[in-house]
Design a protein around this motif. Structure first.
Motif, PDB file in Angstrom:
ATOM      1  N   GLY A  22       0.814  -1.213   0.000  1.00  7.95           N
ATOM      2  CA  GLY A  22       0.000   0.000   0.000  1.00  7.95           C
ATOM      3  C   GLY A  22       0.847   1.262   0.000  1.00  7.95           C
ATOM      4  O   GLY A  22       0.535   2.231  -0.703  1.00  7.95           O
ATOM      5  N   ALA A  23       1.932   1.257   0.769  1.00  5.85           N
ATOM      6  CA  ALA A  23       2.808   2.426   0.813  1.00  5.85           C
ATOM      7  C   ALA A  23       3.479   2.665  -0.542  1.00  5.85           C
ATOM      8  O   ALA A  23       3.573   3.804  -1.017  1.00  5.85           O
ATOM      9  N   VAL A  24       3.921   1.588  -1.178  1.00  3.53           N
ATOM     10  CA  VAL A  24       4.592   1.728  -2.478  1.00  3.53           C
ATOM     11  C   VAL A  24       3.610   2.196  -3.546  1.00  3.53           C
ATOM     12  O   VAL A  24       3.885   3.138  -4.300  1.00  3.53           O
ATOM     13  N   VAL A  25       2.442   1.558  -3.608  1.00  3.04           N
ATOM     14  CA  VAL A  25       1.457   1.915  -4.632  1.00  3.04           C
ATOM     15  C   VAL A  25       0.959   3.348  -4.436  1.00  3.04           C
ATOM     16  O   VAL A  25       0.883   4.129  -5.397  1.00  3.04           O
ATOM     17  N   CYS A  26       0.633   3.706  -3.205  1.00  7.43           N
ATOM     18  CA  CYS A  26       0.160   5.071  -2.955  1.00  7.43           C
ATOM     19  C   CYS A  26       1.274   6.095  -3.153  1.00  7.43           C
ATOM     20  O   CYS A  26       1.017   7.223  -3.581  1.00  7.43           O
ATOM     21  N   GLY A  27       2.523   5.719  -2.839  1.00  2.00           N
ATOM     22  CA  GLY A  27       3.639   6.628  -3.084  1.00  2.00           C
ATOM     23  C   GLY A  27       3.843   6.890  -4.565  1.00  2.00           C
ATOM     24  O   GLY A  27       4.080   8.029  -4.981  1.00  2.00           O
ATOM     25  N   ILE A  28       3.726   5.850  -5.377  1.00  2.87           N
ATOM     26  CA  ILE A  28       3.812   6.043  -6.832  1.00  2.87           C
ATOM     27  C   ILE A  28       2.637   6.887  -7.320  1.00  2.87           C
ATOM     28  O   ILE A  28       2.796   7.771  -8.155  1.00  2.87           O
ATOM     29  N   GLY A  29       1.444   6.604  -6.767  1.00  9.04           N
ATOM     30  CA  GLY A  29       0.272   7.405  -7.123  1.00  9.04           C
ATOM     31  C   GLY A  29       0.443   8.857  -6.743  1.00  9.04           C
ATOM     32  O   GLY A  29      -0.010   9.756  -7.463  1.00  9.04           O
ATOM     33  N   ALA A  30       1.102   9.132  -5.616  1.00  8.72           N
ATOM     34  CA  ALA A  30       1.336  10.518  -5.205  1.00  8.72           C
ATOM     35  C   ALA A  30       2.225  11.247  -6.199  1.00  8.72           C
ATOM     36  O   ALA A  30       2.064  12.462  -6.413  1.00  8.72           O
ATOM     37  N   LEU A  31       3.145  10.525  -6.818  1.00 13.04           N
ATOM     38  CA  LEU A  31       4.031  11.164  -7.786  1.00 13.04           C
ATOM     39  C   LEU A  31       3.375  11.358  -9.157  1.00 13.04           C
ATOM     40  O   LEU A  31       3.694  12.312  -9.865  1.00 13.04           O
ATOM     41  N   LEU A  32       2.475  10.463  -9.523  1.00 14.77           N
ATOM     42  CA  LEU A  32       1.927  10.479 -10.878  1.00 14.77           C
ATOM     43  C   LEU A  32       0.569  11.150 -11.011  1.00 14.77           C
ATOM     44  O   LEU A  32       0.217  11.585 -12.105  1.00 14.77           O
ATOM     45  N   LEU A  33      -0.199  11.233  -9.928  1.00 12.70           N
ATOM     46  CA  LEU A  33      -1.560  11.766 -10.015  1.00 12.70           C
ATOM     47  C   LEU A  33      -1.576  13.284  -9.866  1.00 12.70           C
ATOM     48  O   LEU A  33      -0.640  13.878  -9.341  1.00 12.70           O
ATOM     49  N   PRO A  34      -2.668  13.940 -10.310  1.00 15.43           N
ATOM     50  CA  PRO A  34      -2.776  15.403 -10.169  1.00 15.43           C
ATOM     51  C   PRO A  34      -2.776  15.838  -8.702  1.00 15.43           C
ATOM     52  O   PRO A  34      -2.896  15.011  -7.794  1.00 15.43           O
ATOM     53  N   ALA A  35      -2.722  17.122  -8.479  1.00  8.73           N
ATOM     54  CA  ALA A  35      -2.461  17.714  -7.168  1.00  8.73           C
ATOM     55  C   ALA A  35      -3.358  17.199  -6.044  1.00  8.73           C
ATOM     56  O   ALA A  35      -2.859  16.672  -5.050  1.00  8.73           O
ATOM     57  N   GLU A  36      -4.679  17.365  -6.159  1.00  3.45           N
ATOM     58  CA  GLU A  36      -5.550  17.006  -5.046  1.00  3.45           C
ATOM     59  C   GLU A  36      -5.496  15.512  -4.743  1.00  3.45           C
ATOM     60  O   GLU A  36      -5.408  15.088  -3.599  1.00  3.45           O
ATOM     61  N   ILE A  37      -5.553  14.715  -5.777  1.00  2.00           N
ATOM     62  CA  ILE A  37      -5.538  13.269  -5.596  1.00  2.00           C
ATOM     63  C   ILE A  37      -4.139  12.807  -5.189  1.00  2.00           C
ATOM     64  O   ILE A  37      -3.989  11.875  -4.397  1.00  2.00           O
ATOM     65  N   GLY A  38      -3.124  13.469  -5.689  1.00  2.00           N
ATOM     66  CA  GLY A  38      -1.755  13.124  -5.332  1.00  2.00           C
ATOM     67  C   GLY A  38      -1.456  13.367  -3.863  1.00  2.00           C
ATOM     68  O   GLY A  38      -0.755  12.578  -3.223  1.00  2.00           O
ATOM     69  N   VAL A  39      -2.001  14.448  -3.308  1.00  2.00           N
ATOM     70  CA  VAL A  39      -1.806  14.727  -1.888  1.00  2.00           C
ATOM     71  C   VAL A  39      -2.500  13.660  -1.049  1.00  2.00           C
ATOM     72  O   VAL A  39      -1.960  13.169  -0.061  1.00  2.00           O
ATOM     73  N   THR A  40      -3.710  13.267  -1.445  1.00  2.00           N
ATOM     74  CA  THR A  40      -4.423  12.201  -0.738  1.00  2.00           C
ATOM     75  C   THR A  40      -3.645  10.894  -0.818  1.00  2.00           C
ATOM     76  O   THR A  40      -3.526  10.172   0.175  1.00  2.00           O
ATOM     77  N   ALA A  41      -3.106  10.587  -1.989  1.00  2.00           N
ATOM     78  CA  ALA A  41      -2.303   9.366  -2.142  1.00  2.00           C
ATOM     79  C   ALA A  41      -1.054   9.432  -1.269  1.00  2.00           C
ATOM     80  O   ALA A  41      -0.636   8.417  -0.702  1.00  2.00           O
TER      81      ALA A  41
END
Length: 122
Positions: A22-41
């Motif tokens: 979960g930490a790895v997937v959400c960390g990658i999502g934080a880098l690749l997703l737009p601002a609002e969703i990236g902060v949540t990730a």
């Protein structure tokens, strides 16, 4: 002579694997997703990382099977939970979530009573 630790069970490995993935997937999502969703990730990645570290420390502190039973029979841990919950309850006068800390204090007190009863019985 030191005692050898028993090997970790598949359940413990799975328990550690979930938050790590979960930490790895959400960390990658934080880098690749737009601002609002990236902060949540990123926040979810931090939460998963925290849960991974807590589980890792717990598994090193309580070796072998029956981790829950060992923690349940620990009066010092039950007392610490009760004290922290009561202090949080006192510090949140007039706040909307004060009931949550009262509930946590009651649960900590029940834990402490159960731990004392189990220790004195056994």
């Amino acid at each position: 002579m030191t005692e050898l630790r028993p090997p970790w069970s598949p359940r413990r490995r799975r328990t550690l694997g979930g938050p790590a993935v979960g930490a790895v997937v959400c960390g990658i999502g934080a880098l690749l997703l737009p601002a609002e969703i990236g902060v949540t990730a990123a926040l979810l990645a931090a939460l998963c990382g925290f849960l991974f570290l807590v589980a890792l420390v717990l598994f090193f502190a309580v070796p072998g099977p029956d981790t829950v039973g060992t923690l349940l029979r620990s009066p010092s841990l039950g007392g610490a939970v009760t004290v922290v919950a009561v202090l949080l309850w006192f510090s949140t006068a007039g706040q909307p979530l004060r009931w949550l800390w009262a509930l946590a204090a009651a649960a900590g007190l029940a834990w402490l009573a159960t731990a004392l009863w189990l220790v004195r019985r056994g």
